[in-house]
Write an enzyme that holds these catalytic residues in place. Structure first.
Site, PDB file in Angstrom:
ATOM      1  N   CYS A 116     -15.753  -0.151 -21.606  1.00  0.00           N
ATOM      2  CA  CYS A 116     -17.079  -0.450 -21.076  1.00  0.00           C
ATOM      3  C   CYS A 116     -17.597  -1.811 -21.534  1.00  0.00           C
ATOM      4  CB  CYS A 116     -18.061   0.638 -21.477  1.00  0.00           C
ATOM      5  SG  CYS A 116     -17.644   2.271 -20.785  1.00  0.00           S
ATOM      6  N   TYR A 137      -6.889   6.201   4.323  1.00  0.00           N
ATOM      7  CA  TYR A 137      -6.940   5.203   3.257  1.00  0.00           C
ATOM      8  C   TYR A 137      -6.104   3.970   3.607  1.00  0.00           C
ATOM      9  CZ  TYR A 137      -5.614   2.478  -0.682  1.00  0.00           C
ATOM     10  OH  TYR A 137      -5.356   1.390  -1.479  1.00  0.00           O
ATOM     11  N   GLU A 172       0.820  -1.206   0.000  1.00  0.00           N
ATOM     12  CA  GLU A 172       0.000   0.000   0.000  1.00  0.00           C
ATOM     13  C   GLU A 172       0.858   1.261   0.000  1.00  0.00           C
ATOM     14  OE1 GLU A 172      -3.067   0.393  -0.585  1.00  0.00           O
ATOM     15  OE2 GLU A 172      -3.535  -1.740  -0.645  1.00  0.00           O
ATOM     16  N   ASP A 176      -9.548   4.583  -2.837  1.00  0.00           N
ATOM     17  CA  ASP A 176      -8.401   5.095  -3.579  1.00  0.00           C
ATOM     18  C   ASP A 176      -8.918   5.741  -4.863  1.00  0.00           C
ATOM     19  OD1 ASP A 176      -8.945   3.008  -5.367  1.00  0.00           O
ATOM     20  OD2 ASP A 176      -6.821   2.549  -5.661  1.00  0.00           O
ATOM     21  N   CYS A 190     -12.347   0.398 -15.760  1.00  0.00           N
ATOM     22  CA  CYS A 190     -12.871   1.766 -15.652  1.00  0.00           C
ATOM     23  C   CYS A 190     -11.721   2.736 -15.416  1.00  0.00           C
ATOM     24  CB  CYS A 190     -13.893   1.836 -14.516  1.00  0.00           C
ATOM     25  SG  CYS A 190     -14.895   3.339 -14.531  1.00  0.00           S
ATOM     26  N   CYS A 222     -24.394   1.451 -15.239  1.00  0.00           N
ATOM     27  CA  CYS A 222     -23.524   2.617 -15.040  1.00  0.00           C
ATOM     28  C   CYS A 222     -24.253   3.911 -15.397  1.00  0.00           C
ATOM     29  CB  CYS A 222     -22.262   2.479 -15.883  1.00  0.00           C
ATOM     30  SG  CYS A 222     -21.179   3.917 -15.793  1.00  0.00           S
ATOM     31  N   CYS A 225     -16.927  -4.249 -18.895  1.00  0.00           N
ATOM     32  CA  CYS A 225     -17.342  -3.885 -17.544  1.00  0.00           C
ATOM     33  C   CYS A 225     -18.561  -4.693 -17.100  1.00  0.00           C
ATOM     34  CB  CYS A 225     -17.668  -2.394 -17.479  1.00  0.00           C
ATOM     35  SG  CYS A 225     -18.171  -1.869 -15.815  1.00  0.00           S
TER      36      CYS A 225
END
Length: 304
Positions: free
Chosen positions: A212, A132, A49, A150, A205, A221, A215
């Site tokens: 798309c 975060y 991270e 994030d 995305c 969406c 997706c």
């Protein structure tokens, strides 16, 4: 109608529908990354991270592997001088992250017996750990229920739920409320949702050239259904690097990383032609604790 922060009027955009679609997609398409494997443990998750902030996976992978091979536990890193963390950071960029990770390792060793704490509040109290990172470690390492926001997740939520191309520049209270509203109630499912929505933003995305057709929630969406309206805020500009103080700082640090001991001012002077900018960059490195000035014009990576 796009889902608001409290509920959805369209059954297709109910959180449960989004959860099932995105988590199912994740099960088939998730990348096999070392920090996702069980053997990584909480420390491996935390290291990843820190490294992944503003840095792509491809650049992180080799440094991550070397880091964990050298410092498999927080106490191993804590036993070293902070300058060694800066040296091992290499060219990942934003090297203050290395100092923060070293500081977190010291605190984990001193306060928690060398084990990364599972408690969100204890994680948040570690030096260098923000909201975060604390949520990410608690979720990805310990399977807890937290909103992990994030850039990738925020973009997915902005498009799929809010109906805009990009989220605000900085995370807002409204985004946090929406993220909490979308969290599955079950802890394990919530942790899976956090990882899945992040992967969707990273692979499908994306900020540019989103795909798309791949997706799993394209049919729900809000942004796509609205015809993909263009971003109405200030233009999003990519970060420049060439000729900036960041580039000069990187060159100065490269000399110090490659040296076995201290280096003279003359060696640093040779890396950049413009003296005012070079001095400003060096002063900044000293102020950030990344470089230690010594007597007689010598410099080294920090030792304490």
């Amino acid at each position: 109608m796009p889902m608001n922060e409290k509920n959805a009027t369209n059954p297709q955009t109910e959180p449960a529908v989004l959860h099932e679609s995105v988590i199912g997609w994740f099960g088939e398409h998730a990348r096999d990354l070392p920090w996702r494997r069980p053997e990584a443990g909480a420390w491996g998750v935390m290291v990843s991270e820190f490294m992944l902030q503003q840095t792509p996976v491809s650049r992180v992978l080799p440094v991550y592997e070397q880091w964990l091979a050298r410092w498999p536990r927080p106490a191993d890193l804590a036993a070293e001088a902070p300058g060694e963390a800066v040296r091992a950071w290499g060219r990942l960029g934003y090297p203050r992250r290395a100092l923060r990770l070293h500081g977190a390792a010291l605190a984990i060793t001193e306060r928690h017996g060398g084990d990364v704490p599972a408690d969100h509040g204890q994680l948040l109290s570690l030096p260098g750990i923000g909201e975060y990172t604390a949520a990410a470690v608690a979720s990805f390492a310990y399977g807890q229920r937290h909103a992990v926001l994030d850039t990738n997740v925020r973009r997915v939520f902005a498009r799929a739920v809010t109906g805009v191309q990009y989220p605000p520049t900085a995370t807002t209270a409204a985004e946090r409320r929406l993220a909490r509203a979308l969290l599955p109630e079950d802890e394990a499912t919530a942790a899976r949702w956090a990882a899945a929505s992040m992967e969707l933003g990273a692979l499908v995305c994306t900020a540019k050239n989103e795909t798309c057709l791949r997706c799993p929630i394209a049919a729900q969406c809000a942004w796509r259904l609205a015809g993909k309206p263009a971003h109405e805020g200030p233009a999003r500009r990519g970060q420049t690097y060439a000729g900036t103080d960041r580039q000069v700082r990187g060159r100065l640090l490269a000399v110090l990383r490659d040296a076995t001991g201290s280096v003279p001012q003359s060696a640093l002077d040779a890396v950049w032609h413009e003296p005012v900018q070079r001095a400003r960059a060096l002063d900044g490195l000293v102020a950030d604790g990344l470089v230690e000035p010594l007597e007689d014009g010598f410099y080294r990576l920090p030792q304490s």
